[in-house]
Every structure is written in C-alpha cells, then in structure tokens.
Design an enzyme around this catalytic site. Sequence first.
Site, PDB file in Angstrom:
ATOM      1  CG  ASP A 128      -5.435   0.592   3.798  1.00  0.00           C
ATOM      2  OD1 ASP A 128      -5.467  -0.481   4.428  1.00  0.00           O
ATOM      3  OD2 ASP A 128      -4.514   1.418   3.903  1.00  0.00           O
TER       4      ASP A 128
ATOM      5  CD  GLU B  87      -5.341   3.100  -0.144  1.00  0.00           C
ATOM      6  OE1 GLU B  87      -4.557   2.492  -0.901  1.00  0.00           O
ATOM      7  OE2 GLU B  87      -5.187   3.194   1.091  1.00  0.00           O
TER       8      GLU B  87
ATOM      9  CD  GLU C  22      -7.111  13.028   4.254  1.00  0.00           C
ATOM     10  OE1 GLU C  22      -7.369  11.844   3.948  1.00  0.00           O
ATOM     11  OE2 GLU C  22      -6.678  13.855   3.440  1.00  0.00           O
TER      12      GLU C  22
ATOM     13  CB  THR D 125      -7.440  -4.344   2.371  1.00  0.00           C
ATOM     14  OG1 THR D 125      -6.479  -3.925   3.327  1.00  0.00           O
ATOM     15  CG2 THR D 125      -7.403  -3.432   1.156  1.00  0.00           C
TER      16      THR D 125
ATOM     17  CE  LYS E 130      -2.792   2.589   7.263  1.00  0.00           C
ATOM     18  NZ  LYS E 130      -3.631   3.463   6.454  1.00  0.00           N
TER      19      LYS E 130
ATOM     20  NE  ARG F 103      -7.127   7.026   9.577  1.00  0.00           N
ATOM     21  CZ  ARG F 103      -6.500   6.740   8.447  1.00  0.00           C
ATOM     22  NH1 ARG F 103      -5.235   6.330   8.460  1.00  0.00           N
ATOM     23  NH2 ARG F 103      -7.130   6.830   7.303  1.00  0.00           N
TER      24      ARG F 103
ATOM     25  CG  HIS G 208      -4.024  10.875   2.509  1.00  0.00           C
ATOM     26  ND1 HIS G 208      -5.030  10.753   3.448  1.00  0.00           N
ATOM     27  CD2 HIS G 208      -3.106   9.922   2.814  1.00  0.00           C
ATOM     28  CE1 HIS G 208      -4.731   9.756   4.273  1.00  0.00           C
ATOM     29  NE2 HIS G 208      -3.566   9.242   3.912  1.00  0.00           N
TER      30      HIS G 208
ATOM     31  CG  ASP H 275      -2.059   0.987   1.083  1.00  0.00           C
ATOM     32  OD1 ASP H 275      -2.571   1.167  -0.036  1.00  0.00           O
ATOM     33  OD2 ASP H 275      -2.429   1.610   2.094  1.00  0.00           O
TER      34      ASP H 275
ATOM     35  CD  GLU I 167      -5.646   5.021   4.698  1.00  0.00           C
ATOM     36  OE1 GLU I 167      -5.010   4.254   3.939  1.00  0.00           O
ATOM     37  OE2 GLU I 167      -5.105   5.754   5.543  1.00  0.00           O
TER      38      GLU I 167
ATOM     39  CD  GLN J 283      -2.186   5.296  10.470  1.00  0.00           C
ATOM     40  OE1 GLN J 283      -3.412   5.286  10.425  1.00  0.00           O
ATOM     41  NE2 GLN J 283      -1.440   5.751   9.490  1.00  0.00           N
TER      42      GLN J 283
HETATM   43 MN    MN Z   1      -3.840   3.067   2.673  1.00  0.00          MN
END
Ligand code: MN
Length: 414
Positions: free
Chosen positions: A229, A199, A359, A253, A249, A233, A131, A124, A197, A236
Amino acid sequence: MSDLIKSWVTSANSAQTQFPLNNLPYGVFSVGETAPRCGVAIGDLILDVATLEDVGVLSFGGTLQSASWNAFMALGPRAWGKLRNELTQMLKDGSAQQSELELHLVPMADAQLHMPFIVTEFTDFYASKHHATNVGTMFRGAENALPPNWLHIPIGYNGRASSVVVSGTDVTRPHGQLKGPNDDLPRFAPSARFDIELEMGAIVGQPSNGPISVARAFENIFGYVLLNDWSARDIQAWEYQPLGPFQAKATATTISPWIVTTAALEPFRTSTPERETPLLSHLHEPGPMLYDLELEVSLTPGGGAESTIVRTNYAEMYYSAPQQLAHHTTSGCPMRVGDLLGSGTISGPHRESRGSFLELSWGGKDPLQLEGGTTRSFIEDGDLLTLKGAANGDGYRIGFGNCSGTVRPAIDLP
Ligand code: MN
C-alpha cells in the site's frame, strides 16, 4: 504439518521452489501475443488451465477461460475444492495424465503475469498493534498513540480499486498538497516522504448481503496475495483529519501475481495474539484465523545492490482478515466477489520488523543503512521495492511470487 506432495514436475519438488504441488496458486498469464488467461503455478512452470478446460480435461462452466479468476471464485467453495483436488491428482507423481498435461505447461520465464482477479472494491485496515503504536506516537505523541477504539474494532477506510496494480508495474511519485510543522501555508509539490506498507491482501470469493459471522467470513475468503500500500506520508499528515487517508493512499497499491488459496495455507493457521481487553461477541474467532507467514521487504536502488530492510510475520496482527470482513458487514454493507481487504501494515516489535519506512527511519530521524554504504529515510526515484512471503513447511514452502514496483520521478502536472 503436512509433507511435500511429490509431483512429476521435478522443479515442484525442490525445497526452494515457491510453488510445490501443495501450493497450486492461481494467476493470469500470457505468452507473446496470446490473450491473458487463467494459469496455475507448479514449480518453474505454469499449467494452462484455460486450454485444459477448452479441451474438456477440466469442466468449470467456462470460467477458467476468462482473463480473471472472478467467475471461478463465484462458483463457490465446492468448486474451489473440486479444482484443487483434480489438479492435485493430475500433477501428482505417477499420474496417468502426465503426458496429456505436459502439452499444456509453459515455462514461467516465458510468460507475462497480469492482475489475477478484477478488484471489485478495495478496503484497507490498520491491524498491527506495533504499527498503530509507532505511527500514533509519531503523529500524536506517545500518550495518544493508540486511538481509544483501536483495541475494540478493526479500523479501516474505503480505498480505490482502480489503483490496484500487479507486481512489476512502475509507480510514479505523486504530487500533493503538503504542509510541514514549520510551514505557515501548504504548498503543492511531489511527495518527499513516499513510502511502502507491507501488507497481506485477503480476497473475498463469495458475496454477502448483510451481517455475517467471523466463521462465515473465514469460509468466504478465497485466498491471499502480498500487498504493498504505497503511501505518501507528507500528503497523509496534512490531509488525514478528520476523515482518514485520501490522496496519500490513492497513487497505487501493488499485489503479487499469484492468489494463494486458503486451502494451501490451511496447515499454517495460527491464533491472533492475546487480547488486552475482551472483544465484543461479533468479533469472536471460532479458531485460529491468522497464518504463520514469514515476510520480507528488500530495496534495490537504481543500479545498486539489493538490501533486505524488513523481516516480520503475518502472525503479528491483532485482527485477522475474517474478523475484518465480519466487521465490514455489521452495517449491512454488501460484499462482492473480488473485494480486496488490505490487512494493514504488518510490523513486529523490533526495528527490523517494522513494515514501513516511516517506522524504520522513525519519520526520517534515523535513516536506514543499505548495502554499499548508502542510506534511506524514504523512497528515492529509481528504487525497486520488493515484498516476499512464504509459509515454511517441512521440506517445502508456499510462496506468493514477488510483489515489486519501481518508483519513477514525479511527472510535471499540466
Ligand atoms: Mn495500508
């Protein structure tokens, strides 16, 4: 921009369908108790290409009769072009093979969709400047938002192939080790900041053993899927230094069920944005290698109304998948058929174009307003998150099928 290619499958000629004859995306399906097998979406139907190979209408060494597209991908670009040409001719308006093919069409509504390919390995990336700037500002402050390497190399990490699931699979909220800025000690608890996420996923269709050029990387990519994904947070933030994301993560996915080929996306190629600093030569692109794909995310709370929470475009990315793939091989790292490369979260310049809750709600400080008056900072149990994407042609569009997952409550650990 090319025009709609008319099909004798009438639902494939609607301007609303995601699957006109121009698309021909590849999936794996089953009906009732039948074994999963290869199929191609056309309008609101699936063409059973496994059976078509079994009866001799198609001939690709038996690869279409497996429960994934990996063996077909391994045949290489000449076979990819041959199948697409043959399907286009057979499904075209006026084809002499209509009555024969009609025996091998299944309503999509009756089918269950499975993983379209076996994910060999998953990498990834982190390739949207908006971002990376937003997340960097929240994690390290505005002065240190973009890491010094960011404008020079595609940043990535090696993820887990084992946790990639197909759209429709429920996702269980993970536990993890958490330590907020005001906590003296870490604690172990369900993630309270579980996130998406938005993507794109690029699928490697040809192996390489040693460094390859960006041009060669473009040729080795078979197609694309939407990719979510899922990211915790709070896990993370505590674990990511110095080796990058790990358990944050690794829960799941999700990918969309149909592989949209690079051939179908060819009319929609577009360039990466202007470079702030010149890239080193191994990352130079010989032509436009991004795609103009309009992307959306919606949230449907358990029993509630659907709200669209993100609208953005894949063309926002600073690095393309061929650049990421070429960069991945510079070390000599071998790449294999079925390798999946996540683009990185796709965020644009506006609030609504940000591809994650982190975000959108600015770390929870500014919750999102949803239909029906509720708000969200991060995902709550029972929420259904859906990614949608399309390339918009003149009178037709190329879709991926939805990429959805519902978040279920954390399970008590043994
Ligand atoms: Mn990602």
